[in-house]
Design an enzyme around this catalytic site. Sequence first.
Site, short mmCIF file in Angstrom:
data_model
loop_
_atom_site.label_atom_id
_atom_site.label_comp_id
_atom_site.label_asym_id
_atom_site.label_seq_id
_atom_site.Cartn_x
_atom_site.Cartn_y
_atom_site.Cartn_z
CG ASP A 18 40.28 46.45 39.01
OD1 ASP A 18 40.42 47.58 39.52
OD2 ASP A 18 39.63 46.23 37.98
CG ASP A 73 40.53 51.07 40.55
OD1 ASP A 73 41.32 51.26 39.62
OD2 ASP A 73 39.39 50.65 40.38
CD GLU A 74 43.96 47.75 36.61
OE1 GLU A 74 43.24 48.71 36.26
OE2 GLU A 74 44.53 47.00 35.81
MG LIG Z 1 38.44 48.95 39.35
#
Ligand SMILES: [Mg+2]
Length: 405
Positions: free
Chosen positions: A8, A103-104
């Site tokens: 993340d 973003d993960e």
């Molecule tokens: Mg994040």
Amino acid sequence: MRFIVHVDIDAFFAAVEVLLNPALAGKPLIVGGLPHERGVASTCSYEARRFGVHSGMALRTAFKLCPQAVFVRGNSQLYQTFSERFFRILRDYSPDVEETSIDEAYLDLTRCRPIYPSFSAAAREMKARVERETGLSVSVGVGPNKILAKLATRKAKPGGYFEIEPGREEKFLRDVGIESLPGIGPKTQVLLRMLNIHKLGELWGLPRPTLRGIFGLGGDDIYLQSRGIDSRPLTTSGLPKSVSRETTFLQDLWDRRLLLAHLAYLCDRLTLALRRDHLYAHVIEVKARYADFKTEGRRRLFLTPRQEMADIYKIAEELFLGLWEGSRLALRLVGVKASDLVQVRPLSLFESWSDRHERLGSAVDRVRDKYGFGAVLTGREKMLDEVYPFERKRGFVLKTASLTK
Ligand SMILES: [Mg+2]
């Protein structure tokens, strides 16, 4: 036994803004809009979080809590570029990657056993490489399944690496707060706290039928999750659902030639992304947002999937003019999107018709890698270049080439 890695990016949008403007480093920063605007914060730097600001909070509330924060609107296209680079690096480490958000991601390294003498070393190397190549800080958690890997990431944040070693799951879970489990929402939390249960270990005392009695079917989930039991496989279609590029203009535009030049540029960037991943699109879509924020789109489906710049531009131009030329109102944004993607590796059945275009496309990519994007431009882009010059490296500009032949 599986080896699942959860990755993340820390305070993603805010971190990109800091990369662009290092003067923002160490300051409370809120991305999503200006304080007087409607809307919510989409990311807050850790410095802003200390004031109680969090993502999803109304900008006005965030301003009340932290008036000294720097507020920026943000640039989704830029974040998309970073996100794509992030996922590309992850895919170098495993074919089994689940993209859970911009973003993960989860990676399953289990199948890669023969390549890696040590999974932990591979996961750490991946973290270092993402940070080196994107300039962004990431947190990494490792465990035997998705739930445990994600909980490990929570522990690793911000910027750390945490691995739950086999046999130590129970010890790890015992003191984790109940609010950390994805299956436990705010209402459930209130109920559990009434029962004086705050940590996962305290949940273990409740038998399964009791949990089912209190929470219905959700009780089973709480029973399993609190023990770190999770057999869900990763959802890895491997292909992105769509690839899109859009531009918000500094000033609203209604000059037809300039709008088409922007559209050509967006198609160029889009097809570059398609070529890189050997993707062909069955659907091309164009989006236009007017000065009053009204947004319209037009799309077209093709039975033969498309990748070539000249094809996609022609389609995009038709769609765009079809929706805009009637009104000719000023626009604040245009975008183009390719979806229903299929992946065609070289030497496949499409070779005969795609071969020539692919070779031209990759020749263009090589020149641009070396001399900058502005080194090869289409006629329309050249016009845009006069207004907003493209990047060129080494002060050297190749003669403008046409992508249409
Ligand atoms: Mg994040």
